[in-house]
Design a protein around this motif. Structure first.
Motif, PDB file in Angstrom:
ATOM      1  N   GLY A  28      16.407  -5.790 -34.540  1.00  0.00           N
ATOM      2  CA  GLY A  28      15.858  -6.244 -33.264  1.00  0.00           C
ATOM      3  C   GLY A  28      14.684  -5.420 -32.791  1.00  0.00           C
ATOM      4  N   CYS A  29      14.200  -4.526 -33.630  1.00  0.00           N
ATOM      5  CA  CYS A  29      13.056  -3.687 -33.273  1.00  0.00           C
ATOM      6  C   CYS A  29      11.763  -4.444 -33.576  1.00  0.00           C
ATOM      7  CB  CYS A  29      13.077  -2.377 -34.061  1.00  0.00           C
ATOM      8  SG  CYS A  29      14.574  -1.423 -33.775  1.00  0.00           S
ATOM      9  N   LYS A  30      10.843  -4.409 -32.639  1.00  0.00           N
ATOM     10  CA  LYS A  30       9.577  -5.115 -32.813  1.00  0.00           C
ATOM     11  C   LYS A  30       8.597  -4.252 -33.601  1.00  0.00           C
ATOM     12  CE  LYS A  30       5.894  -7.447 -30.435  1.00  0.00           C
ATOM     13  NZ  LYS A  30       4.901  -7.209 -29.459  1.00  0.00           N
ATOM     14  N   LEU A  31       8.005  -4.855 -34.627  1.00  0.00           N
ATOM     15  CA  LEU A  31       6.959  -4.180 -35.389  1.00  0.00           C
ATOM     16  C   LEU A  31       5.731  -4.068 -34.495  1.00  0.00           C
ATOM     17  CD1 LEU A  31       5.911  -3.044 -38.119  1.00  0.00           C
ATOM     18  CD2 LEU A  31       5.164  -5.372 -38.633  1.00  0.00           C
ATOM     19  N   ALA A  32       5.281  -2.846 -34.270  1.00  0.00           N
ATOM     20  CA  ALA A  32       4.116  -2.616 -33.409  1.00  0.00           C
ATOM     21  C   ALA A  32       2.832  -2.542 -34.232  1.00  0.00           C
ATOM     22  CB  ALA A  32       4.302  -1.338 -32.600  1.00  0.00           C
ATOM     23  N   PHE A  78      25.845  -2.166 -25.905  1.00  0.00           N
ATOM     24  CA  PHE A  78      26.370  -1.564 -27.133  1.00  0.00           C
ATOM     25  C   PHE A  78      26.997  -2.646 -28.022  1.00  0.00           C
ATOM     26  CE2 PHE A  78      30.084  -0.020 -29.428  1.00  0.00           C
ATOM     27  CZ  PHE A  78      29.544   1.014 -30.182  1.00  0.00           C
ATOM     28  N   GLU A  79      27.835  -3.475 -27.433  1.00  0.00           N
ATOM     29  CA  GLU A  79      28.517  -4.538 -28.177  1.00  0.00           C
ATOM     30  C   GLU A  79      27.525  -5.544 -28.757  1.00  0.00           C
ATOM     31  OE1 GLU A  79      31.687  -4.692 -28.981  1.00  0.00           O
ATOM     32  OE2 GLU A  79      32.391  -3.029 -27.750  1.00  0.00           O
ATOM     33  N   LEU A  80      26.459  -5.847 -28.016  1.00  0.00           N
ATOM     34  CA  LEU A  80      25.445  -6.772 -28.534  1.00  0.00           C
ATOM     35  C   LEU A  80      24.803  -6.233 -29.809  1.00  0.00           C
ATOM     36  CD1 LEU A  80      23.640  -7.942 -25.260  1.00  0.00           C
ATOM     37  CD2 LEU A  80      24.927  -9.375 -26.861  1.00  0.00           C
ATOM     38  N   VAL A  81      24.455  -4.948 -29.817  1.00  0.00           N
ATOM     39  CA  VAL A  81      23.840  -4.356 -31.010  1.00  0.00           C
ATOM     40  C   VAL A  81      24.858  -4.278 -32.145  1.00  0.00           C
ATOM     41  CG1 VAL A  81      22.746  -2.287 -31.960  1.00  0.00           C
ATOM     42  CG2 VAL A  81      22.064  -3.145 -29.721  1.00  0.00           C
ATOM     43  N   LEU A  82      26.083  -3.918 -31.836  1.00  0.00           N
ATOM     44  CA  LEU A  82      27.129  -3.871 -32.858  1.00  0.00           C
ATOM     45  C   LEU A  82      27.310  -5.249 -33.501  1.00  0.00           C
ATOM     46  CD1 LEU A  82      29.466  -2.607 -34.425  1.00  0.00           C
ATOM     47  CD2 LEU A  82      30.905  -2.969 -32.396  1.00  0.00           C
TER      48      LEU A  82
END
Length: 132
Positions: A28-32, A78-82
């Motif tokens: 979910g990390c955006k490429l900058a 936290f649960e969303l990322v898990l």
């Protein structure tokens, strides 16, 4: 808490830019930015730069003393990322577990491992005052 005009910056090694970009984007990390020798991501509001340096890859990573990650104040986040990590079949280094059970500093945590063996910890303290 920090001011919103400050961004933490972390630089780490990677062995392949394509697999690194795929892993962090699945998280979910955006490429900058992307260059011939590095990729930069928005890592939950902070900056992680993965520099192409295959010789610096830790061949046998251990949780301590080197890892990085996010501490969530909100259990739902936290649960969303898990769940995202599970759904996208990201590689776990350590499955979810409770640390310091029954103590004030009790927290739930899990670790992912990126393609260059960098360890990422995600955790949530039951008592938010224990974050620092």
């Amino acid at each position: 808490m920090r001011d919103t005009n400050k961004v933490f910056h972390l630089a780490i090694p990677c062995k392949d830019l394509d697999e690194t970009a795929a892993f962090y984007e699945k998280l979910g990390c955006k490429l900058a930015r992307r260059y011939n020798d590095r990729v930069t991501f928005n890592f939950f509001g902070d900056q992680v730069v993965c520099h192409l340096d295959p010789e610096s890859i830790d061949k046998a990573p251990k949780i301590y003393p080197r890892h990085y990650g996010i501490t969530f104040a909100d259990r739902n986040e936290f649960e969303l990322v898990l769940n995202l990590a599970k759904d996208r079949e990201l590689p776990f280094f350590q499955k979810p577990m409770i640390r310091f059970g029954g103590r004030k500093e009790e927290h739930i945590t899990f670790f992912l491992i990126d393609p260059a063996n960098n360890l990422l910890e995600f955790k949530h303290y039951h008592d938010v005052t224990m974050v620092y």
